[in-house]
Scaffold this active site. Sequence first.
Site, PDB file in Angstrom:
ATOM      1  N   ALA A   1       0.802  -1.231   0.000  1.00  0.00           N
ATOM      2  CA  ALA A   1       0.000   0.000   0.000  1.00  0.00           C
ATOM      3  C   ALA A   1       0.831   1.276   0.000  1.00  0.00           C
ATOM      4  O   ALA A   1       0.286   2.352   0.215  1.00  0.00           O
ATOM      5  CB  ALA A   1      -0.934   0.004   1.209  1.00  0.00           C
TER       6      ALA A   1
ATOM      7  N   GLY B   1      -1.996   0.197  -4.631  1.00  0.00           N
ATOM      8  CA  GLY B   1      -2.230  -0.003  -3.205  1.00  0.00           C
ATOM      9  C   GLY B   1      -2.337   1.304  -2.450  1.00  0.00           C
ATOM     10  O   GLY B   1      -3.174   1.451  -1.557  1.00  0.00           O
TER      11      GLY B   1
ATOM     12  N   TYR C   1       5.566 -14.557 -13.417  1.00  0.00           N
ATOM     13  CA  TYR C   1       4.529 -13.626 -12.968  1.00  0.00           C
ATOM     14  C   TYR C   1       3.138 -14.180 -13.274  1.00  0.00           C
ATOM     15  O   TYR C   1       2.257 -14.190 -12.402  1.00  0.00           O
ATOM     16  CB  TYR C   1       4.725 -12.280 -13.669  1.00  0.00           C
ATOM     17  CG  TYR C   1       3.643 -11.270 -13.394  1.00  0.00           C
ATOM     18  CD1 TYR C   1       3.583 -10.600 -12.177  1.00  0.00           C
ATOM     19  CD2 TYR C   1       2.674 -10.974 -14.352  1.00  0.00           C
ATOM     20  CE1 TYR C   1       2.583  -9.659 -11.923  1.00  0.00           C
ATOM     21  CE2 TYR C   1       1.681 -10.038 -14.109  1.00  0.00           C
ATOM     22  CZ  TYR C   1       1.633  -9.393 -12.899  1.00  0.00           C
ATOM     23  OH  TYR C   1       0.646  -8.469 -12.653  1.00  0.00           O
TER      24      TYR C   1
END
Length: 327
Positions: A67, A72, A219
């Site tokens: 975050a 985020g 990924y």
Amino acid sequence: MNCTALKNRTITQAARSAAGLTARAGFTAAIVTAALLAPQPITPGAAHAQTTPEVQPGQQVVLVTGATSGLGRELAIRLGARGDHVIVHGRNVERGAEVVDAINAAGPGSAHFYRADFASLAEVREFAETLLGDYERLDILINNAGFGSAPNERWVTEDGHEYRFQVNYLSTFLLTHMLMPRLLASVPARIVNVSSGAQTPIDFDDVMIENDFSGRRAYAQSKLAQIMFTHDLAEDLEGTGIVVGSLHPATYMPTEMVRRAGATPRSTIAEGADAVMQVVDSDDFESGQYFSGLNPRRANAQAYDAEARARLRRVSEELTGIRSRPE
């Protein structure tokens, strides 16, 4: 932290740089097993200003992982602006403090920062244990932390696992199950797994991609694993009052991950945040649903393969020491 420093920190189990390196009662009781390693303490100063988190009566508690920047950060700011208490997670203490200060200054919500590196399962365990001690409730868990496809190099975490598989998926698996008692105590509650449209089936004969490695494959595999995990959670938590969803928020937002890959942004961070907030707030979808942006979509076929999900679950339990379902 630049990519060279990150590589040096994670390339072997021994190296840590100076910069830091279920639904039912049985489900809850079986969350933490004796197989868990003793947690390593987070360094002093990890929680911003080392103050005790204060949650007001009636205030929702929301954890946003990853975050301190990008999507985020935008989510944390929005949640604080609507009055929630936001648990801000990240690796960078200074950036975490900036997000917390912005939320607390603007109100009406509040925030508290915790540092944990998802490349270390010990730090994830300590993070979860700290939250269990600091908070009596957790209404919303947004699993947003992650690492992208670039640079195209195979890294190994201190735990010996392929870097993206651990950071993007295994640590989320561990954290979510350890925090499950608080989510169950706070129903109705919500779990949102921020995944991606990049999805590659898992080769269970080579989960850590020791052969034919590419950053994109690593990924995409980790992101599909998140969606498979979402389906398992939805099944386990049916009837408990916890709703689970996953999504691809937006394509090529102007984030650090996208810049590192050299891609040209095509969406805004605000668009991605809109999509995540829909899954956070909407009651108009079935638990386990996958979204692309604001629209429900079908994920890669492996996400709907019960046997593949069972194999992933067994691997995840073995690597984290967590038993996710009662025997």
